[in-house]
Design an enzyme around this catalytic site. Structure first.
Site, mmCIF file in Angstrom:
data_model
loop_
_atom_site.group_PDB
_atom_site.id
_atom_site.type_symbol
_atom_site.label_atom_id
_atom_site.label_comp_id
_atom_site.label_asym_id
_atom_site.label_seq_id
_atom_site.Cartn_x
_atom_site.Cartn_y
_atom_site.Cartn_z
ATOM 1 N N TYR B 263 16.499 47.394 58.636
ATOM 2 C CA TYR B 263 15.567 48.510 58.816
ATOM 3 C C TYR B 263 16.231 49.874 58.643
ATOM 4 C CZ TYR B 263 12.589 51.888 61.234
ATOM 5 O OH TYR B 263 11.851 53.001 61.560
ATOM 6 N N ASP B 298 7.316 44.433 59.803
ATOM 7 C CA ASP B 298 6.036 45.126 59.644
ATOM 8 C C ASP B 298 6.176 46.367 58.769
ATOM 9 O OD1 ASP B 298 7.527 45.682 62.242
ATOM 10 O OD2 ASP B 298 6.337 47.499 62.054
ATOM 11 N N LYS B 370 6.874 38.378 66.858
ATOM 12 C CA LYS B 370 6.152 39.596 67.236
ATOM 13 C C LYS B 370 5.175 39.988 66.146
ATOM 14 C CE LYS B 370 6.845 44.415 68.360
ATOM 15 N NZ LYS B 370 7.716 45.558 68.084
HETATM 16 C C1 LIG Z 1 13.414 47.641 63.781
HETATM 17 C C2 LIG Z 1 12.935 49.011 64.099
HETATM 18 N N1 LIG Z 1 13.762 49.921 64.604
HETATM 19 C C3 LIG Z 1 13.353 51.159 64.890
HETATM 20 C C4 LIG Z 1 12.048 51.556 64.709
HETATM 21 C C5 LIG Z 1 11.663 52.926 65.129
HETATM 22 O O1 LIG Z 1 12.062 53.920 64.306
HETATM 23 P P1 LIG Z 1 13.295 54.893 64.600
HETATM 24 O O2 LIG Z 1 14.275 54.495 63.592
HETATM 25 O O3 LIG Z 1 12.696 56.234 64.379
HETATM 26 O O4 LIG Z 1 13.766 54.670 65.999
HETATM 27 C C6 LIG Z 1 11.172 50.664 64.160
HETATM 28 C C7 LIG Z 1 9.778 51.110 63.969
HETATM 29 O O5 LIG Z 1 8.902 50.468 63.626
HETATM 30 C C8 LIG Z 1 11.617 49.362 63.851
HETATM 31 O O6 LIG Z 1 10.776 48.458 63.359
#
Ligand SMILES: Cc1ncc(COP(=O)(O)O)c(C=O)c1O
Ligand code: B12
Ligand code: B12
Ligand SMILES: Cc1ncc(COP(=O)(O)O)c(C=O)c1O
Lengths: 248, 521, 248, 521
Positions: B263, B298, B370
């Site tokens: 991610y 997602d 999830k």
């Molecule tokens: C795996 C994961 N990490 C973090 C986030 C949240 O984003 P951020 O990188 O702004 O904390 C998400 C949001 O959907 C996510 O799916």
């Protein structure tokens, strides 16, 4: 959340933000003018930060809106005197015992949905054994003798019954409120009770989903019970009110 | 039969897992050669370093930066610090404070390796014992209060103010929430430090800090006792500080962390090697402390089409699974992600949704997967959105999903209002209860649309995994194979915080974790 | 439905009834006082015939309401001047031909989501081949040469690109509006354009789900496009506006 | 497989139908011996009598009342009127007007029976030919414009003003409605005449008048051509004027009439014999003119519990079916009713709903059954109500229902606002499209909850039918077996309008209808 009761305002995601959701239709063709008109309308209601969340074409020159806005309007709740039927909550057994002790007879209740109204479910749920939401109805109490006349009962028939069974309490239900038909019908009954000289001797109670205690008092009734009423509320009110009445 | 089944091509499933294993084997080799500043800071945190400077810089950041400046970081932060502890006879916090105050560790004499190793092991064991106690306490609380039925109802709070978050979380729990996630402030994932203390100002979310974790944990435990069911707490081990957040979460007894192997790379433009390395250490910590991870598949569907790109979700789940296995995680902690994101105007879109949900369920049969709600196709028509959430909740209870992030009817408008969350619970409570055992009463047609579609998505995922295996995951990401986003291995944020381990590198926490988890490399 | 534009009021089931649905939460304990406070609040907004359709306990001293009310407020829509980007709708083929004839080169467009905003889907749907809702994006037109810089682009980077490719048009997207961050970021860009002496030569357009043309003009932009914009709207506006610009 | 199936006990099904047949056979004997003022007025209307007196009393009422006063009604209204037509050489309208103006039919000479019969037959044939043409025209329009897919989306309008109804109906059709019903003014069912002309004042609904039918029909046909699909029009042949409304509906080309063999008795306290007799004649007319009837079993569940009393719905459907067969109706015109009225707080309530919906679907496999939305458990929480409607729509598309009366989110608050209807369509359009072929892809577990529950309801229905057969339907109603409501055979409204036919009774329209429908008695 501890609120300053002098200054109550809607809460969206922080205290005092005044966030409100509205939806309505304007009789105006879908398009930019409709959007602007909707915005102006919300401004005229006193909203700021207006978000037109959606605007949809209903056809035939109607446009539907879902809108979020924020308002600075607030209410001083500390100065509000709530009108609600007053009673303290006793159990069925306690009430039965109390009535046994203080009255030494059953309290006689006549119930009816009056006028053109044909809705009986609400009244039944107060009177029938089964009751409402797991709370037993008046018929289940030793304290009461219940006569349920059903729907579309005219005031004249109702009064006839009251005399016949020498009732202590009248319970009327009114569900249909279109064009204020309930007010007309409730007034008619109350007038007749006075005309017949029966008002003083009776506890007269009205209920229904759009009935408020305030309205009931205005119309000369002893109490009004709205949506979600459980039979035990009514039972408690009746017994405690009659006790007051008789102890005067 | 406790839920409907679909038949997946068993060979293809095995092959897909094998591919994902090969892919992650390659990456793991690279991971093993690297460490990052956040990994090292996590070590210090677990040893017990806490607090910030007057400028609000965490001591762990100052110390690691100094050691890096002194060119001693390639051996790991543990050695010089523990050496100082022995030499100066100070505890770790005192050493850290001394460094902040100007102590130059290069000036200290070196104790013997044996002495050093002994002390490092001792500190690591103490640290892990502390975590063990915390997670045992949580286990026992879960037993005592009782686990709510699945799907768990997961809700977010995001006021920016931890104290206001607590109010909203308490209300949500009363209304039926099983899991509370505090969304982080937008910018936090790109901060190369973990903010400190209780915070009351955040932007679209509330900062993840140890103190905020503690405050929310206490509020949730209070409420859990009140409502008589265990309430899970969630935060994010994501962004530039994965290992540290995992450490803090372990120390404060969180239950779930959002944690994805890719991610950060794809959606936050964080350097690949940084993210891969960080995710490994953070997952070791999760595995040890019994924290469930939630992956972020997602997100693929918020940019790409949910039908066309369904297979990217599956491919990513399989990759996340293999990475998690490498970190010693058991299936019961792998909350792999997927989502209900198909255009609601599509004819038979619901059949696709059911098929995709069944695919995830079958592939990861006993995992706490999830399920994410509709977001992209939510509009300002809150009523239509509420209808979409109804079907989303139905698909979940019907296919036996595990963790349900409840959809919010105002998704297209604002972060949730208090009653938006309430209405989300009204919807889920209604549907879950009213359709409680539906999944035991229905079957999907053999060789019907649902089964065929699931196998097709699986096949497409295999194709993507094959290509990825052939070129390597790093190259595949460079090519933009995932989420149509291309990232370079030498680009991205946080690259400067990655370093190659020397031959003498030691990370005693990692060593101890790997030993205990049986994944010793 | 033919409406008297001078007097537009919400329509529930008959003209002029002024029916509106509201929902909101009050930070006050569930109970009769909450109900009465909600009613007073609606009265303060100017509603009559207030029906508290539901009142629900959110816990922690919060109460949620769904209310229907009627208002006498109306808006004179006949006096409203709608601000919206002006253009007449031509097909893609017509636009391509027009640009070929009048410009004899491609119009150069640079697009970006600026500042901290990471949302690209909206901008992409205007620029990418695929477009939006079956309406092709700008890349599909022969008339345009498109540079899509993606998300979280700083004004400085954006301007660098504009110079590099000698752009005619800037398209910026802003989706996140919390704490008015979009206004801050849009102002920053516009200031820099002026400071760099580039403003005059460019068409500068902003879009996003909560962007209005009105707001865009206020901030010094040439146009603002909101939710549901299709690429062909933007294409038409760009071509027709540039033609006007050059014919002066 | 075009929808899921459940296995019903075939013997029980046959037995249930046999019981219902026996029950209605008994009643039909009684029906054959009676006629009512409304039946006679319907004859006059079909012969062509139209218009009202200065006091707004329909001519047909004046004429029938006079004939009754003259004690000539036991032979039927046709004879004296047609006799007068021949004797005076006037058309039927002129004769009626003459009666209103004081003509005493007793004073006229009698023509021969042959002459009389010939003329009566001629008039009847003319009348039925007219109806035939109208229904052929509608058939061809349906073919031309195309029949929308089932479930048809049925919406109500109820402003009280026919012109405003038209505006709202047009909007609804644009938004996707397939069927428009104009709800009648509350009091109309108890009026012993049909109001006249276009009306603009009604109470919770709009009066059913021939002119109002015509106005709405024209509006719907206009819209149908615009949107390119056939739009069906509905009204009520219910209450004291069933046969007349059926006649007017046939003349104005309506497609559907609410028409139940027992609703008037139970829910409007109309005399049993009156209702049974009226429903027979009204159904002959529906059968002949191709009007679908919709029965009112949903009403049972607004007072009684939808699980406890599910079998009363089934029993009533079977009785309605047999009465309809007796009137020459084919299954394709029998829109038997049922409803989605289970308390939403019940665990697995949805399984019950599915089971009940499947039972109706299986019992009446190719009938255009009509499914009614949640009403009783709708509350002021319009959001929750919208979620309930979503599942209602899903059950319908999933079990293959035919006519879907769309639920309105403000059911507990007011008669529908314009956008309430729109939102109902948004919901149904979404669910029907998104789950279009779900029914082809799922199966219910053999011998599972759904199948067992359906058979149990059927069994309970059989028990009720057995008892009813044993004591007779009239007695069963007196006992309060249906809807817990007890009515006496000599009580109820409209009793004074019932009369025993003499041996010389003639109803040429009825005779002609029975002949053509092949149900000659
Ligand atoms: C795996 C994961 N990490 C973090 C986030 C949240 O984003 P951020 O990188 O702004 O904390 C998400 C949001 O959907 C996510 O799916
Ligand atoms: C069931 C029902 C019917 C049934 C009634 C059967 C029967 N025997 O009661 C049938 C199908 C016959 C019917 C008919 C009509 N109905 Co109706 N009906 C309903 C429905 C779906 C449920 C009502 C109900 O039973 N609620 C459950 C009970 C338990 O709740 P309750 O009545 O509020 O009672 C509680 C309290 O109010 C209180 N209470 C009630 N009475 C009393 C009395 C006392 C003394 C006390 C202390 C307390 C008390 O205690 C109860 C328990 O908490 C409502 C919609 C809805 N969901 O509310 C429409 C509704 C009430 N009906 C409506 C209408 C318009 C009609 C018709 C006029 C429609 C028409 N045009 O034909 C007809 C005509 C009936 C007539 N002449 O009155 C409207 C009323 C609109 C308005 N605001 O005026 C509603 C709101 C539907 C709508 N949106 O259009 N209806
Ligand atoms: C997808 C999405 C994301 C994705 C974005 C992926 C990506 N690469 O774009 C991810 C998951 C990364 C994301 C993250 C976040 N998001 Co987001 N996200 C959404 C979501 C679900 C859909 C947006 C979307 O793609 N819409 C579809 C497109 C086609 O519509 P559109 O953008 O309106 O574009 C149309 C028009 O506006 C116009 N248009 C748009 N731009 C332009 C430009 C020009 C020049 C023109 C002419 C026209 C134009 O044309 C388009 C076609 O008609 C919305 C909720 C929703 N349903 O709207 C939330 C939403 C926008 N996100 C939100 C938030 C708060 C965030 C986060 C800050 C959450 C957090 N705390 O971490 C993060 C941070 C991101 C950041 N730094 O900006 C909020 C914004 C609230 C507000 N009003 O400010 C929303 C509304 C969700 C919510 N209710 O909380 N998000
Ligand atoms: C069969 C039938 N007739 C009529 C009606 C309407 O009632 P009314 O008798 O007031 O026309 C209904 C209402 O549900 C019904 O089901």
């Amino acid at each position: 959340m501890m609120t300053d009761l002098k200054n109550v305002r809607p809460y969206g995601d922080q205290l005092g933000d005044g966030a409100v959701q509205l939806s309505f239709t304007l009789p105006i063709e879908y398009g930019p003018l409709a959007r602007e008109t909707a915005k102006r309308f919300c401004e005229a209601l006193g909203f700021q930060d207006i978000t037109i969340a959606t605007m949809e074409d209903l056809g035939e020159n109607f446009t539907f809106f879902v809108i979020y806005g924020k308002t600075a309007v607030s209410v001083d709740a500390s100065s509000i005197k709530v009108v609600a039927p007053k009673f303290r909550k006793m159990t069925r057994e306690q009430l039965d015992e109390l009535v046994q002790r203080e009255f030494n007879r059953k309290i006689v209740v006549v119930g009816a949905t009056i006028g053109t109204d044909a809705h009986t479910v609400g009244l039944d749920s107060i009177l029938n054994m089964k009751g409402f939401h797991g709370d037993y109805g008046l018929e289940r109490y030793h304290a009461f003798k219940v006569y349920n006349m059903g729907a579309q009962v005219s005031p004249v028939e109702l009064i006839k019954k009251v005399r016949e069974v020498d009732a202590d309490v009248i319970l009327v239900s009114q569900v249909v409120t279109q064009r204020n038909v309930h007010i007309k019908q409730l007034t008619e009954l109350m007038d007749l009770l006075y005309a017949e000289g029966l008002r003083e001797d009776l506890l007269v109670i009205v209920g229904g989903p759009r009935i408020t205690h305030e309205l009931a008092l205005e119309l000369g009734y002893d109490a009004g019970f709205g949506a979600g009423t459980v039979p035990s509320d009514v039972a408690n009110f009746i017994v405690q009110e009659l006790l007051k009445k008789y102890s005067h | 039969m406790d839920r409907p089944r679909i038949r997946l091509d068993k060979k293809l499933v095995d092959y897909a897992r094998e591919l994902a294993k090969e892919i992650t084997d390659q990456v793991q080799e690279m991971i093993n050669q690297h460490s990052t500043v956040s990994v090292e800071r996590a070590v210090l945190r677990l040893f017990g370093v806490d607090g910030v400077t007057d400028d609000q810089i965490p001591l762990v950041n100052v110390v690691v930066d100094k050691i890096k400046e002194w060119e001693m970081l390639q051996d790991g932060v543990a050695k010089p610090i523990v050496n100082a502890m022995i030499v100066l006879d100070k505890n770790v916090q005192e050493v850290a404070e001394a460094v902040v105050d100007g102590l130059d560790l290069r000036s200290l004499p070196r104790v013997s390796d044996d002495k050093l190793n002994l002390k490092m092991q001792e500190l690591s064991r103490q640290s892990l014992e502390k975590i063990e106690k915390i997670s045992q306490y949580r286990e026992s609380l879960l037993k005592e209060l009782g686990d709510p039925p699945q799907p768990y109802k997961y809700l977010i709070v995001a006021t920016g103010n931890i104290y206001e978050d607590v109010v909203q979380a308490r209300a949500a729990v009363k209304q039926g929430a099983d899991i509370i996630a505090v969304i982080r402030s937008t910018a936090q994932s790109l901060l190369d430090y973990v903010p400190y203390g209780a915070t009351t100002e955040g932007y679209g979310g509330t900062y993840a800090t140890q103190e905020n974790f503690r405050i929310m944990r206490q509020a949730l435990d209070d409420m859990a006792r009140k409502v008589g069911r265990y309430i899970r707490q969630v935060n994010y081990a994501s962004g530039l500080c994965m290992p540290e957040i995992a450490a803090l979460a372990a120390l404060e007894g969180l239950d779930i962390l959002l944690n994805d192997a890719m991610y950060g790379i794809l959606f936050r433009d964080i350097n690949m090697i940084r993210t891969f390395t960080d995710q490994y250490i953070s997952r070791l910590l999760c595995a040890f402390s019994g924290i469930t991870i939630n992956t972020g598949e997602d997100n693929y569907l918020t940019t790409a089409d949910a039908i066309e790109k369904a297979h990217t979700v599956t491919a990513s789940q399989l990759i996340n699974e293999q990475f998690a296995i490498k970190a010693g995680m058991k299936p019961r902690l792998m909350g792999l992600g997927h989502a209900f994101e198909i255009n609601p105007d599509i004819e038979d879109g619901l059949l696709y949704e059911i098929s995709h949900a069944m695919l995830a369920r079958e592939l990861f049969a006993n995992y706490p997967i999830k399920y994410m709600p509709p977001t992209k196709f939510m509009t300002g028509n809150i009523f239509k959105g509420y209808a979409m959430e109804t079907l989303y909740n139905l698909v979940s209870i019907m296919t036996g999903q595990s963790i349900q992030l409840l959809g919010i009817l105002t998704e297209a408008i604002h972060t949730p209002y208090l009653h938006d969350r309430y209405l989300a619970l009204v919807n889920a409570n209604y549907v879950f209860n009213n359709a409680r055992h539906l999944r035991q009463e229905i079957a999907f047609k053999e060789n019907g649309f649902i089964e065929k579609r699931a196998n097709q998505v699986l096949k497409e995922a295999v194709n993507l995994l094959e290509h990825t295996r052939d070129v390597g995951l790093l190259k595949a990401i460079e090519e933009g194979q995932f989420a149509d986003i291309s990232r370079q291995r030498n680009g991205g944020k946080g690259l400067e915080g990655v370093f190659r381990k020397s031959e003498n590198y030691i990370n005693p926490i990692q060593d101890e974790l790997e030993k205990r988890l049986g994944v010793r490399r």
